[in-house]
Design a protein around this motif. Sequence first.
Motif, PDB file in Angstrom:
ATOM      1  N   GLY A  73       0.797  -1.217   0.000  1.00 41.70           N
ATOM      2  CA  GLY A  73       0.000   0.000   0.000  1.00 41.70           C
ATOM      3  C   GLY A  73       0.834   1.274   0.000  1.00 41.70           C
ATOM      4  N   VAL A  74       2.010   1.210  -0.610  1.00 39.91           N
ATOM      5  CA  VAL A  74       2.922   2.350  -0.673  1.00 39.91           C
ATOM      6  C   VAL A  74       2.939   2.855  -2.114  1.00 39.91           C
ATOM      7  N   ASP A  75       2.962   4.168  -2.277  1.00 44.92           N
ATOM      8  CA  ASP A  75       3.099   4.736  -3.619  1.00 44.92           C
ATOM      9  C   ASP A  75       4.435   4.247  -4.192  1.00 44.92           C
ATOM     10  N   PRO A  76       4.405   3.452  -5.248  1.00 43.04           N
ATOM     11  CA  PRO A  76       5.635   2.832  -5.731  1.00 43.04           C
ATOM     12  C   PRO A  76       6.650   3.803  -6.323  1.00 43.04           C
ATOM     13  N   TYR A  77       6.210   5.012  -6.616  1.00 41.55           N
ATOM     14  CA  TYR A  77       7.119   5.979  -7.228  1.00 41.55           C
ATOM     15  C   TYR A  77       7.514   7.099  -6.268  1.00 41.55           C
ATOM     16  N   SER A  78       7.136   6.942  -5.006  1.00 42.74           N
ATOM     17  CA  SER A  78       7.455   7.981  -4.025  1.00 42.74           C
ATOM     18  C   SER A  78       8.840   7.798  -3.410  1.00 42.74           C
ATOM     19  N   ALA A  79       9.483   6.696  -3.710  1.00 40.56           N
ATOM     20  CA  ALA A  79      10.784   6.409  -3.089  1.00 40.56           C
ATOM     21  C   ALA A  79      11.788   5.960  -4.145  1.00 40.56           C
ATOM     22  N   ALA A  80      13.041   6.255  -3.886  1.00 40.02           N
ATOM     23  CA  ALA A  80      14.126   5.758  -4.725  1.00 40.02           C
ATOM     24  C   ALA A  80      14.499   4.360  -4.233  1.00 40.02           C
ATOM     25  N   LEU A  81      14.749   3.459  -5.149  1.00 40.36           N
ATOM     26  CA  LEU A  81      15.130   2.091  -4.808  1.00 40.36           C
ATOM     27  C   LEU A  81      16.545   1.818  -5.301  1.00 40.36           C
ATOM     28  N   GLU A  82      17.335   1.168  -4.444  1.00 39.36           N
ATOM     29  CA  GLU A  82      18.704   0.811  -4.808  1.00 39.36           C
ATOM     30  C   GLU A  82      18.979  -0.614  -4.360  1.00 39.36           C
ATOM     31  N   LEU A  83      19.344  -1.470  -5.306  1.00 42.54           N
ATOM     32  CA  LEU A  83      19.716  -2.845  -4.971  1.00 42.54           C
ATOM     33  C   LEU A  83      21.161  -2.861  -4.483  1.00 42.54           C
ATOM     34  N   VAL A  84      21.407  -3.689  -3.447  1.00 37.75           N
ATOM     35  CA  VAL A  84      22.726  -3.747  -2.815  1.00 37.75           C
ATOM     36  C   VAL A  84      23.046  -5.199  -2.485  1.00 37.75           C
ATOM     37  N   LEU A  85      24.292  -5.581  -2.670  1.00 39.14           N
ATOM     38  CA  LEU A  85      24.756  -6.895  -2.231  1.00 39.14           C
ATOM     39  C   LEU A  85      25.379  -6.715  -0.856  1.00 39.14           C
ATOM     40  N   ASP A  86      24.724  -7.275   0.158  1.00 43.19           N
ATOM     41  CA  ASP A  86      25.178  -7.153   1.538  1.00 43.19           C
ATOM     42  C   ASP A  86      25.817  -8.474   1.970  1.00 43.19           C
ATOM     43  N   ASP A  87      26.979  -8.402   2.632  1.00 42.37           N
ATOM     44  CA  ASP A  87      27.688  -9.612   3.056  1.00 42.37           C
ATOM     45  C   ASP A  87      26.862 -10.494   3.983  1.00 42.37           C
ATOM     46  N   ASP A  88      26.052  -9.893   4.839  1.00 41.45           N
ATOM     47  CA  ASP A  88      25.280 -10.659   5.812  1.00 41.45           C
ATOM     48  C   ASP A  88      23.862 -10.990   5.348  1.00 41.45           C
ATOM     49  N   GLN A  89      23.220 -10.049   4.659  1.00 40.09           N
ATOM     50  CA  GLN A  89      21.800 -10.192   4.334  1.00 40.09           C
ATOM     51  C   GLN A  89      21.531 -10.629   2.898  1.00 40.09           C
ATOM     52  N   GLY A  90      22.567 -10.750   2.086  1.00 39.40           N
ATOM     53  CA  GLY A  90      22.364 -11.136   0.695  1.00 39.40           C
ATOM     54  C   GLY A  90      21.987  -9.933  -0.147  1.00 39.40           C
TER      55      GLY A  90
END
Length: 96
Positions: A73-90
């Motif tokens: 239920g979040v406006d999908p274009y209201s936030a910037a999204l960045e994919l990240v490879l995290d050592d602990d969380q994948g």
Amino acid sequence: MGEQIITEQDIINAICLFQANKKDVRPETVEAELIYDDEYGFSAETYVNGRKIVLIESNLIEAIRYWLDTEMGVDPYSAALELVLDDDQGIIAYMK
């Protein structure tokens, strides 16, 4: 809205919902695996009805936006999204 983390499992769920919607199947019939490659970046292999479909990073962002809209239920274009490879969380996404 501050920075939030979208977990690897939530990204996989988003991909499954997104592919299910596009291919008109049930989400639980979609299999997805996230991939990171130093040369090609982020992608995912999905399997729908026995057929392999590869999604590139822009498709992953589109799937996360679909999930944000339909499930969170979040406006999908209201936030910037960045994919990240995290050592602990994948593979995770930062939503700013």
